[in-house]
Motif scaffolding. Structure first.
Motif, PDB file in Angstrom:
ATOM      1  N   GLN B  90       0.833  -1.192   0.000  1.00  0.00           N
ATOM      2  CA  GLN B  90       0.000   0.000   0.000  1.00  0.00           C
ATOM      3  C   GLN B  90       0.872   1.249   0.000  1.00  0.00           C
ATOM      4  O   GLN B  90       1.825   1.335   0.766  1.00  0.00           O
ATOM      5  N   VAL B  91       0.542   2.192  -0.881  1.00  0.00           N
ATOM      6  CA  VAL B  91       1.243   3.485  -0.896  1.00  0.00           C
ATOM      7  C   VAL B  91       0.196   4.571  -0.802  1.00  0.00           C
ATOM      8  O   VAL B  91      -0.820   4.511  -1.493  1.00  0.00           O
ATOM      9  N   SER B 149      -2.632  -3.667 -10.051  1.00  0.00           N
ATOM     10  CA  SER B 149      -2.748  -2.691  -8.966  1.00  0.00           C
ATOM     11  C   SER B 149      -4.070  -1.975  -9.057  1.00  0.00           C
ATOM     12  O   SER B 149      -4.747  -1.993 -10.080  1.00  0.00           O
ATOM     13  N   GLN B 150      -4.370  -1.322  -7.963  1.00  0.00           N
ATOM     14  CA  GLN B 150      -5.532  -0.461  -7.878  1.00  0.00           C
ATOM     15  C   GLN B 150      -4.991   0.948  -7.640  1.00  0.00           C
ATOM     16  O   GLN B 150      -4.091   1.124  -6.825  1.00  0.00           O
ATOM     17  N   PHE B 151      -5.487   1.909  -8.391  1.00  0.00           N
ATOM     18  CA  PHE B 151      -4.945   3.274  -8.329  1.00  0.00           C
ATOM     19  C   PHE B 151      -6.128   4.197  -8.068  1.00  0.00           C
ATOM     20  O   PHE B 151      -7.059   4.249  -8.872  1.00  0.00           O
ATOM     21  N   THR B 152      -6.111   4.890  -6.930  1.00  0.00           N
ATOM     22  CA  THR B 152      -7.299   5.651  -6.533  1.00  0.00           C
ATOM     23  C   THR B 152      -6.955   7.045  -6.027  1.00  0.00           C
ATOM     24  O   THR B 152      -6.003   7.209  -5.267  1.00  0.00           O
ATOM     25  N   CYS B 162     -12.153  14.553   1.233  1.00  0.00           N
ATOM     26  CA  CYS B 162     -10.704  14.573   1.409  1.00  0.00           C
ATOM     27  C   CYS B 162     -10.162  15.860   0.795  1.00  0.00           C
ATOM     28  O   CYS B 162     -10.267  16.064  -0.412  1.00  0.00           O
ATOM     29  N   ARG B 163      -9.591  16.696   1.620  1.00  0.00           N
ATOM     30  CA  ARG B 163      -8.980  17.954   1.163  1.00  0.00           C
ATOM     31  C   ARG B 163      -7.692  18.160   1.916  1.00  0.00           C
ATOM     32  O   ARG B 163      -7.778  18.392   3.109  1.00  0.00           O
ATOM     33  N   PRO B 164      -6.520  18.051   1.335  1.00  0.00           N
ATOM     34  CA  PRO B 164      -6.313  17.678  -0.068  1.00  0.00           C
ATOM     35  C   PRO B 164      -6.635  16.205  -0.327  1.00  0.00           C
ATOM     36  O   PRO B 164      -6.884  15.461   0.598  1.00  0.00           O
ATOM     37  N   VAL B 165      -6.535  15.867  -1.617  1.00  0.00           N
ATOM     38  CA  VAL B 165      -6.828  14.505  -2.043  1.00  0.00           C
ATOM     39  C   VAL B 165      -5.582  13.633  -1.894  1.00  0.00           C
ATOM     40  O   VAL B 165      -4.490  14.060  -2.227  1.00  0.00           O
ATOM     41  N   SER B 166      -5.775  12.407  -1.378  1.00  0.00           N
ATOM     42  CA  SER B 166      -4.670  11.454  -1.318  1.00  0.00           C
ATOM     43  C   SER B 166      -4.690  10.579  -2.561  1.00  0.00           C
ATOM     44  O   SER B 166      -5.749  10.217  -3.052  1.00  0.00           O
ATOM     45  N   GLY B 167      -3.483  10.238  -3.023  1.00  0.00           N
ATOM     46  CA  GLY B 167      -3.386   9.221  -4.064  1.00  0.00           C
ATOM     47  C   GLY B 167      -3.038   7.915  -3.388  1.00  0.00           C
ATOM     48  O   GLY B 167      -2.123   7.871  -2.558  1.00  0.00           O
ATOM     49  N   GLU B 168      -3.787   6.857  -3.720  1.00  0.00           N
ATOM     50  CA  GLU B 168      -3.552   5.567  -3.070  1.00  0.00           C
ATOM     51  C   GLU B 168      -3.246   4.507  -4.112  1.00  0.00           C
ATOM     52  O   GLU B 168      -3.941   4.408  -5.126  1.00  0.00           O
ATOM     53  N   LEU B 169      -2.176   3.744  -3.862  1.00  0.00           N
ATOM     54  CA  LEU B 169      -1.833   2.635  -4.750  1.00  0.00           C
ATOM     55  C   LEU B 169      -1.888   1.355  -3.948  1.00  0.00           C
ATOM     56  O   LEU B 169      -1.359   1.303  -2.838  1.00  0.00           O
ATOM     57  N   THR B 170      -2.541   0.339  -4.499  1.00  0.00           N
ATOM     58  CA  THR B 170      -2.586  -0.946  -3.811  1.00  0.00           C
ATOM     59  C   THR B 170      -2.144  -2.035  -4.776  1.00  0.00           C
ATOM     60  O   THR B 170      -2.717  -2.174  -5.855  1.00  0.00           O
TER      61      THR B 170
END
Lengths: 755, 312
Positions: B90-91, B149-152, B162-170
């Motif tokens: 997870q990132v 992967s999942q990129f969200t 969410c402010r700011p927006v997070s980028g999530e990689l799974t």
């Protein structure tokens, strides 16, 4: 004149949204530019996974200078009025002109709006378009507040003329418009600048991007077809998939691979669905055997190994997917062979159909009961229909349908055959869902027809009973489609049934299921007990725990109100049931009107037939409407209608005036003229012909017989004064008109026909 | 888009080497490399480093391996790629950097996926977690037709924007590693290097546990106790958040017990998953249970944004 080029470059846009987005960009921009006073010659929009593009030719350089004259107050009007006028018009006092008017001298202001340059207008319209873009779903990213479908990276916006290109000055939340873009993500990622649309499209192609989705789709289709053909195979057409795949790639590279032997005994629909849904592969068929034996995948890049690695990877993923499918297929078959298809559906009692209408198992039981009633009406064997009803939904519990819901019905038919059930039953498993849409075919096998009707009528009766009817554009349970399905099934098979009767019969079963309410009452009771336990525990354990107490209290309150809602709903359902069949019939009639109008039958003709008894027998209703519609198109029909209307009008007026109904039979002995006597004879003859025709439901023949009345009626009106001085003669003639009316109203209520 | 990191290293040899390379790569990109959360979770997103840290205004960057449990996916170690216990990588980076896609592609190169030979695609896949009251837009990333992967981009968590927006990689590590290593059955995958002193396969490490847990999840777990534990966790979560924020032992400064409460929310979620695997939750009840977990997640999110880490 200038040409405008806009490119909005972002992270990958979902394939399904690209075409609409390109259209929206074109519309927002052209509407905005035109509204601001610019003109253009031609506009074209394109989309790729990473860009939305608009190319406009022949855009005017300026919006026109506009001059408007505005009439102000009279000379000598109060100072405030003049000041106000000046403010409103935005002109100085000395610029006012004085002119003579009818009522004296008035001030006139001339307001000039200067034309604006194209770049200013383009920037303004584009910014508005970006900020108000109609994405089905949009998002924010980073620390910004701009919304786009995925992060927007750059804006290319140039006006090109013969002497060069100009960047339109625009800054949207820090994204500054320029003349640069990038090529393919992997094959040519570097930035380059462009000077016109032609330059842009050419450079993109060199940078491995085909801008036009239609070109990408054509390329994919041609390559794939040729590849299949070269291998002695044929590509299975799939337009939806083609446009989706064209939206996933900027540089399509088509690759074909074989499906491993061990998967070839899977049903072709399973292979196709699995490949299309999961992998977006096209299916390739062996024309000799009809089997699906290969697939086509479309990569987004060329590689030095000519796609060998990519194809091998895809083949491996496919093998894993098909192993799953084969696993499901083998497991499902084992269950069916060991325990039968009905046993597979044992778990349907755990699947909610609708929380007020019970589980799928309840629904199956209702459909079975109804299908048994319908069976004799469509010439089907009732036991076989009942068997089909029992198993037709069983595949909803199969592993295969769990994975691929779109294969429902179809898998059921495979499993029914495997279970050794009769072919009619197997076919009904898939056909009872039909027709799925206006273009889907209508089943004709009796067992399928009975089950398909029962399935749809149960749905309609059920949702009517819980007051979930379609409203306006909202029809979440596709009830209009179900009703149209019933109509098409009935017509397609000439089914004769009284809908009122059948729905009246069925609503009793539905209401029992609703009142039993077993699917939520138990749960509610349990939840209520649980909430009470929590509440007393919370109170006993701690007085700190305010949250838990208030949460539990809220839960209890909510459940209590839920329970009373339930009671209320059951009462409401019972109320609804009183008029359910009449209300549902009206819904059918509305659908029918739409259906018949599409076939060219006028609404007044339909209304005239709807007013007749037996209007819940849709087949009879349509026979009537078709006969009447055809008859009215003939000269006889038109004439008779006029004759009838004349007779009816005179009669109605007399009846209204005298306050009586002239339904006493006329006496031929009182006839004075030949014309009158001839009418008596004609009426007798017509009646003699109409009666057997009506018995045989031959409405055409009946109306033909009526048409024979036209001449005698005309002659009668010609020769005879209805409102004779002699009251006996007058009454007799009115009674004669009444006979005309009675005869003519036998097929349809002609008073409702226009013209 | 930044420079493309030119990593053309050799293919990794084992499952653990892939994990190590990801750890190194994301450490080099400036992420705090965290350790797995010490509780049973269904996915890496449940780690408070993602769920809670995606909330509020403070910047954040973390990467970690998270063992994840999906009781219904147990196949007694027999299915080539289904496991009831597996690893996610997870990132999470907040705010999402403009070159996140490029950074992600760099991570694929780091584990030996050369994009000059492979077909890498971003295919629409919007992510939603009904139990966390969270959703975001993004893609599943395909490599040669396989989802790796999942990129969200997170839009909402616990009902909060969410402010700011997070980028999530799974990354689903087993599946990704099987692909990179060319293994067909997960149990055959080399866990450590094949030439190690004691070479171990994934099966050597996990076959027995998959069997044991599959039996436990489907047949063994005591459902009455699980129902009770679920209620207890739910009540405890609410109880902890019901305390007055001011803590007398800290001179009455605010000290909301968000993380301890969130632990109970995680617990409730896992207990629900177990009950689901045991097949004792009906379809209609399912929604109600998910709603109860979501209500807890929402309470925790509400509380977290009132804390320092939540940017208050």
């Amino acid at each position: 004149m200038a040409d405008l080029l806009i490119e909005l470059f972002s992270e990958e846009i979902p394939a399904r949204m690209q075409a609409n987005a390109a259209d929206a960009l074109k519309k927002l921009m052209t509407d905005g530019l035109v509204e601001a006073g610019l003109t253009y010659a031609h506009a074209a929009a394109f989309a790729t996974p990473r860009r939305l593009v608009l190319a406009l030719q022949g855009l005017s350089e300026h919006s026109p200078r506009l001059t408007e004259e505005r009439r102000g107050p009279k000379v000598g009007a109060p100072e405030q009025a003049i000041e106000g006028f000046l403010r409103g018009a935005g002109v100085a006092r000395e610029a006012l002109e004085i002119r003579d008017d009818k009522k004296g001298q008035v001030y006139i202001a001339t307001i000039v709006t200067e034309g604006r340059a194209a770049p200013v207008i383009v920037a303004e319209v584009l910014e508005r378009a970006i900020r108000n873009f109609p994405w089905p779903k949009s998002m924010r990213w980073g620390s910004g507040s701009l919304r786009w479908v995925r992060p927007l990276h750059s804006i290319l916006c140039i006006l090109s003329r013969e002497d060069g290109a100009e960047v339109v000055p625009l800054d949207v939340d820090g994204i500054v418009a320029g003349n640069q873009t990038r090529g393919h993500r992997f094959m040519a990622p570097d930035a380059f600048s462009v000077s016109s649309f032609e330059d842009y499209a050419a450079k993109l192609k060199r940078a491995f991007v085909l801008l036009d989705p239609a070109e990408r789709a054509d390329h994919i289709w041609n390559e794939a077809s040729q590849m299949a053909f070269a291998a002695g195979l044929e590509l299975v057409e799939d337009r939806g998939l083609l446009s989706e795949v064209a939206g996933l790639v900027e540089w399509p590279v088509v690759l074909m691979g074989r499906i491993e032997e061990r998967f070839l005994d899977l049903p072709p629909e399973v292979l196709q669905t699995s490949m299309r849904e999961h992998q977006k592969f096209f299916s390739v068929r062996d024309p000799k055997s009809g089997q699906i034996v290969a697939f086509v995948t479309v990569a987004n890049r060329a590689t030095v190994d000519h796609g060998a690695t990519i194809l091998a990877g895809n083949q491996k993923v496919l093998a894993a997917r098909l192993s799953d499918a084969k696993f499901f297929w083998d497991n499902d078959l084992r269950v069916v062979l060991e325990k039968g298809l009905e046993a597979m559906g044992a778990g349907l009692s755990d699947v909610t159909f609708h929380n007020k209408l019970g589980s799928q198992a309840d629904r199956v039981a209702r459909i079975e009961a109804l299908a048994r009633e319908i069976a004799p009406l469509v010439g089907a064997d009732a036991d076989q229909v009942a068997l089909a009803a029992k198993v037709a939904k069983a595949d909803l519990r199969s592993e295969m349908v769990g994975e691929f819901p779109e294969l429902q019905g179809l898998m059921g038919s495979y499993y029914a055959r495997a279970a050794g059930l009769p072919e009619d039953v197997a076919r009904a498993c898939v056909e009872h869902y039909q027709p799925l849409g206006p273009s889907d075919s209508v089943p004709s096998a009796p067992v399928s027809v009975a089950l398909a009707l029962a399935d749809k009528l149960d749905t309609l009766t059920g949702f009517w009973a819980i007051d979930e009817k379609p409203t306006g554009s909202k029809d979440p349970y596709a009830l209009r489609r179900a009703a149209l399905g019933v109509i098409r099934l009935v017509f397609g098979n000439g089914v004769r049934v009284s809908f009122k009767g059948i729905i009246q019969l069925h609503k009793d079963i539905v209401v029992l299921d609703i009142i039993a309410g077993k699917h939520f009452a138990d749960e509610q009771a349990a939840a209520l007990r649980e909430a009470r336990t929590q509440l007393s525990r919370a109170r006993a354990v701690s007085n700190l725990n305010v949250n838990a107490i208030s949460a539990a209290e809220a839960a209890v309150r909510k459940l209590e109100s839920d329970a009373s809602t339930t009671v209320h709903e059951v009462r409401a359902a019972l109320q609804l049931l009183l008029n359910l069949e009449a209300d549902l019939l009206t819904f059918f009639h509305d659908r029918l009107k739409v259906h018949l109008r599409d076939q060219g039958i006028r609404h007044d003709v339909i209304d005239a037939c709807l007013a007749m008894p037996g209007n819940d027998d849709l087949t009879l209703l349509v026979k009537r409407a078709e006969a009447l519609s055809a008859f009215l198109k003939t000269a006889d029909g038109e004439n008779l209608l006029q004759g009838f209307k004349r007779a009816n009008n005179i009669l109605s007026q007399a009846e209204a005036k005298d306050g009586v109904e002239y339904s006493f039979g006329p006496d031929p002995k009182l006839a004075e003229t030949d014309a009158e006597r001839a009418l008596f004879t004609a009426l007798d003859q017509a009646e003699a012909a109409i009666s057997p025709a009506m018995q045989a439901e031959d409405f055409g023949a009946a109306m033909q017989a009526m048409a024979g009345l036209r001449a005698p009626i005309d002659a009668f009106f010609e020769a005879v004064q209805i409102n004779a001085e002699n009251q006996i003669l007058r009454r007799n003639r009115l009674n004669l008109l009444h006979r005309i009316r009675e005869i003519c109203l036998q097929v349809a209520d002609l008073t409702r026909v226009e013209g | 888009m930044g420079e493309r990191p030119e990593i053309r290293s050799q293919k990794p040899q084992s499952f653990q080497e892939i994990i190590l390379r990801l750890q190194n790569y994301w450490a080099e990109q400036g992420c705090a490399v965290l350790q797995p959360y010490d509780m049973e979770v269904g996915a890496g997103t449940f780690h408070p480093a993602t769920t809670l840290r995606a909330l509020g205004s403070r910047a954040w960057a973390a990467a970690y391996v998270q063992p994840s449990r999906r009781p219904t996916d147990g196949r007694y170690g027999e299915n080539p790629n289904r496991l009831q216990h597996y690893y996610q990588y997870q990132v999470i980076i907040k705010p999402s950097p403009p070159d996140l896609q490029e950074l992600y592609l760099g991570s694929l190169r780091a584990i030996g996926i050369d994009d000059a030979l492979h077909d890498i695609r971003f295919v629409e896949d919007d992510w939603e977690s009904p139990t966390l009251g969270a959703w975001g837009l993004g893609w599943e990333v395909w490599c040669d037709g396989m989802e790796v992967s999942q990129f969200t981009y997170f839009q909402q968590v616990g009902g909060h924007d969410c402010r700011p927006v997070s980028g999530e990689l799974t990354y689903g590590l087993e599946r990704l590693a099987m692909y990179v290593l060319g293994v067909d059955h997960v149990m055959d995958m080399p866990f450590n290097a094949p030439d190690a002193r004691i070479p171990l396969s994934y099966g050597d490490v996990f076959r027995q546990t998959e069997q044991e847990y599959s039996r436990h999840n489907f047949d063994g777990a005591d459902t009455d106790k699980l129902f009770q534990h679920f209620k207890d966790a739910e009540a405890e979560c609410q109880r902890l958040l019901g305390f007055d924020p001011s803590d007398p032992k800290l001179g009455n400064r605010a000290n909301i017990m968000v993380h301890p409460a969130y632990d109970q929310c995680i617990k409730a979620s896992h207990l629900f998953n177990l009950l689901d695997a045991r097949g004792v939750i009906s379809v209609t009840e399912r929604q109600a249970y998910i709603g109860r977990v979501r209500a807890l997640a929402k309470l925790c999110a509400d509380a977290f944004v009132q804390t320092e880490a939540g940017g208050a």
